[in-house]
Design an enzyme around this catalytic site. Structure first.
Site, PDB file in Angstrom:
ATOM      1  N   ASP A  96      33.959  43.701  26.803  1.00 46.18           N
ATOM      2  CA  ASP A  96      35.048  44.283  27.579  1.00 46.18           C
ATOM      3  C   ASP A  96      35.041  45.787  27.314  1.00 46.18           C
ATOM      4  O   ASP A  96      35.050  46.211  26.154  1.00 46.18           O
ATOM      5  CB  ASP A  96      36.377  43.656  27.132  1.00 46.18           C
ATOM      6  N   ASP A 197      37.646  47.241  32.287  1.00 48.19           N
ATOM      7  CA  ASP A 197      39.097  47.163  32.418  1.00 48.19           C
ATOM      8  C   ASP A 197      39.638  48.233  33.376  1.00 48.19           C
ATOM      9  O   ASP A 197      39.282  49.410  33.251  1.00 48.19           O
ATOM     10  CB  ASP A 197      39.689  47.372  31.009  1.00 48.19           C
ATOM     11  N   GLU A 239      37.239  45.630  36.935  1.00 45.79           N
ATOM     12  CA  GLU A 239      38.565  45.101  37.285  1.00 45.79           C
ATOM     13  C   GLU A 239      39.223  46.110  38.223  1.00 45.79           C
ATOM     14  O   GLU A 239      39.506  47.241  37.823  1.00 45.79           O
ATOM     15  CB  GLU A 239      39.413  44.913  36.027  1.00 45.79           C
ATOM     16  N   HIS A 313      42.916  36.044  31.330  1.00 49.53           N
ATOM     17  CA  HIS A 313      43.937  36.117  30.284  1.00 49.53           C
ATOM     18  C   HIS A 313      45.228  36.773  30.762  1.00 49.53           C
ATOM     19  O   HIS A 313      46.185  36.857  29.988  1.00 49.53           O
ATOM     20  CB  HIS A 313      43.363  36.897  29.091  1.00 49.53           C
ATOM     21  N   ASP A 314      45.261  37.276  31.978  1.00 45.90           N
ATOM     22  CA  ASP A 314      46.477  37.894  32.522  1.00 45.90           C
ATOM     23  C   ASP A 314      47.180  36.999  33.543  1.00 45.90           C
ATOM     24  O   ASP A 314      48.264  37.347  34.016  1.00 45.90           O
ATOM     25  CB  ASP A 314      46.121  39.207  33.251  1.00 45.90           C
TER      26      ASP A 314
HETATM   27  C1  NOJ Z   1      43.886  44.755  32.244  1.00 46.73           C
HETATM   28  C2  NOJ Z   1      43.742  43.772  31.148  1.00 46.73           C
HETATM   29  O1  NOJ Z   1      43.142  42.602  31.637  1.00 46.73           O
HETATM   30  C3  NOJ Z   1      45.113  43.553  30.570  1.00 46.73           C
HETATM   31  O2  NOJ Z   1      45.155  42.480  29.678  1.00 46.73           O
HETATM   32  C4  NOJ Z   1      45.548  44.838  29.933  1.00 46.73           C
HETATM   33  O3  NOJ Z   1      46.880  44.730  29.500  1.00 46.73           O
HETATM   34  C5  NOJ Z   1      45.461  46.015  30.900  1.00 46.73           C
HETATM   35  N1  NOJ Z   1      44.282  46.005  31.687  1.00 46.73           N
HETATM   36  C6  NOJ Z   1      45.500  47.319  30.154  1.00 46.73           C
HETATM   37  O4  NOJ Z   1      44.314  47.479  29.415  1.00 46.73           O
END
Ligand code: NOJ
Length: 540
Positions: A96, A197, A239, A313-314
């Protein structure tokens, strides 16, 4: 063909995967101990959420040292061993890369905040107050202003996430070079690539209120590619919450030399009210889901590449979100697996998805760990929202849903740890766990395994043309994939009632390739799909 074009990637959230030393936190030796399980599943690469040194304000997405491993997770020697052990099983490790921001405890920020003329000052985005206030009204994803005042030097710094996550200044060439050096450090270790990210934020122009998709974004990505990825056989996935098919092509057209693919989130925002945030809930309209996913399939047909996912994970667990995690948990988990894994692109599986793990239910805010949910709760409470509505929204959308420990078996703490887990194990682990899944040919795990193998064995799944059928049907999701004279039909009933499948084409009996109801043949003239039935049939 690139290796990631017929690959399936498995995401590990290390805190919650497998604890090897009884401290209640998953770790790298724990991951190593489960590589054989992942090999059995058949995946090609692991996207590893951050394992770097971090004060854990945002569970590792606030990094204080990119080239050190957090002691909770192990050592650099453990990390090297993970890369090697995975490689010996044909599995690559995708790290990551969190470079929109660092932790405020990163050495660059610690130095830079000391004085306005410190050599690291320009590594971050500092601005003078305007009329004694924040420079503008940009807000943070985690609530409140995106500007934090720093007494010592009487300036504000920008943080699009928590105030412990100051944004890096990508306009500074030294920042970019430091990031490239760090990336090369990891690439030289033989990793399989990076998940990047919130990468669409690095070209921001905060003074003009521009955060995503800034003017220099693609220039930076091309430079990054030249400095790090060129001539290496790795994959990258960005992302990008704001991506459209048009911008996704800019990122992922191989001729432009930027990224392999991006995560787009259009399909993950269909259960929120237009103009609202993720917390403003709305029921999913299946026709919209079909329209959005099909649009991406068709528009990236010839140029660019899709990533395919329901979970990370989000995000809440798909079986609880769009499926039915009570009466049809197994059926609906398999249905979503089939729908996704028969599409064109690179599929991602988030840990626990392959055994149908469900959302977590909380009663009070004290049970919540996630900074995003906690900040939202307090902010909205002070704005007059009702407590029970906020708890409901957290149960539906909160990030802890995906972060509860992995269920390995039916022993205490689901075999995740011998200690006390950092986030409680869900009570349904007694019947939803890996051990049970491995024992049954009918399990959700077996379905995922079959689907991964199907992609390996059939170029149709990798390359076939996509066509949506029955676009207006409220509960049937049906499409075809065609390649070199062969056509497969994917038909899924995304509802708890029987549905007749009425196709207008001249199609008769088809040989079943995969079915979550164990069917072997389907008569397309009089097919009735059972609740959450999903079937793949060869029709030509
Ligand atoms: C996206 C990540 O997937 C998330 O978990 C994180 O809080 C934010 N970016 C900030 O890094």
């Amino acid at each position: 063909m690139k290796w990631w074009q017929n690959a399936v990637i498995y995401q590990i959230y290390p805190r919650s995967f497998k604890d090897s030393n009884g401290d209640g936190i998953g770790d790298i030796p724990g991951i190593i101990s489960r590589l054989d399980y992942l090999k059995e599943l058949g995946i090609d690469a692991i996207w590893l959420s951050p394992v770097y040194e971090s004060p854990n304000d945002d569970n590792g997405y606030d990094i204080s040292d990119y080239q050190a491993i957090h002691p909770d997770f192990g050592t650099m020697a453990d990390m090297d061993r993970l890369i090697e052990e995975a490689k010996s099983r044909g599995i690559r490790i995708v790290m990551d890369l969190v470079v929109n921001h660092t932790s405020d405890e990163h050495q660059w920020f610690v130095e830079g905040r000391k004085s306005k003329d410190n050599e690291y000052r320009d590594y971050y985005i500092w601005r003078d107050p305007v009329n004694g206030e924040a420079p503008n009204d940009l807000t943070s994803t985690f609530g409140g202003s995106a500007w934090e005042y720093d007494e010592k030097t009487a300036q504000y710094y920008l943080h699009l996430f928590s105030k412990k996550q100051p944004d890096l200044n990508w306009e500074n060439e030294k920042v970019r070079q430091s990031v490239y050096d760090m990336m090369n450090f990891w690439l030289d270790k033989g990793i399989g690539g990076f998940r990047m990210d919130v990468i669409d934020l690095i070209g921001k122009k905060p003074d003009e209120g521009i955060t995503g998709n800034g003017p220099k974004l693609h220039h930076y990505l091309q430079e990054l590619h030249q400095e790090t990825l060129l001539n290496r056989d790795v994959m990258t996935v960005g992302e990008t919450w704001g991506a459209t098919p048009e911008t996704a092509m800019l990122y992922s057209d191989p001729l432009r030399q930027e990224l392999s693919m991006v995560f787009q989130f259009e399909h993950m925002q269909l259960d929120e009210q237009p103009g609202g945030t993720k917390w403003d809930l709305k029921p999913l309209d299946l026709t919209e889901l079909k329209r959005v996913l099909s649009k991406w399939q068709v528009e990236l047909k010839d140029s660019g590449w899709n990533s395919l996912f329901w979970n990370n994970h989000d995000l809440p667990r798909i079986v609880s979100r769009f499926g039915n995690d009570t009466d049809y948990r197994v059926e609906s988990a398999k249905l979503f697996a089939i729908l996704l894994h028969l599409m064109k692109g690179t599929p991602y599986i988030y840990q626990g998805e392959e055994i149908g793990m469900t959302n977590r239910k909380i009663e009070s805010i004290d049970e919540v760990d996630d900074i995003e949910s906690i900040n939202m709760y307090h902010e909205r409470l002070s704005e007059g929202y009702r407590k029970d509505a906020l708890i409901h929204a957290i149960n539906v959308k909160g990030r802890d849903n995906a972060r509860t420990p992995m269920h390995w078996d039916d022993s205490e703490q689901a075999g995740f740890t011998t200690g006390t887990p950092w986030l409680p194990v869900q009570s349904n682990y007694k019947h939803i766990n890996v051990k049970e899944s491995l024992d049954s040919e009918d399990s959700i795990f077996s379905m995922y395994k079959k689907l991964i193998q199907l992609r390996k064995d059939n170029p149709l799944v990798v390359w076939g043309d996509y066509e949506l059928l029955l676009p207006d049907h409220p509960s049937i999701f049906a499409y075809t994939r065609s390649y070199q004279g062969n056509t497969w039909l994917v038909a899924a009933n995304v509802s708890g009632q029987e549905e007749r499948l009425e196709l207008d084409e001249d199609r008769r009996v088809g040989k079943v390739i995969v079915s979550n109801y164990g069917k072997e043949e389907i008569d397309l003239e009089m097919a009735v799909l059972q609740p959450f039935e999903a079937t793949v049939v060869e029709i030509a």
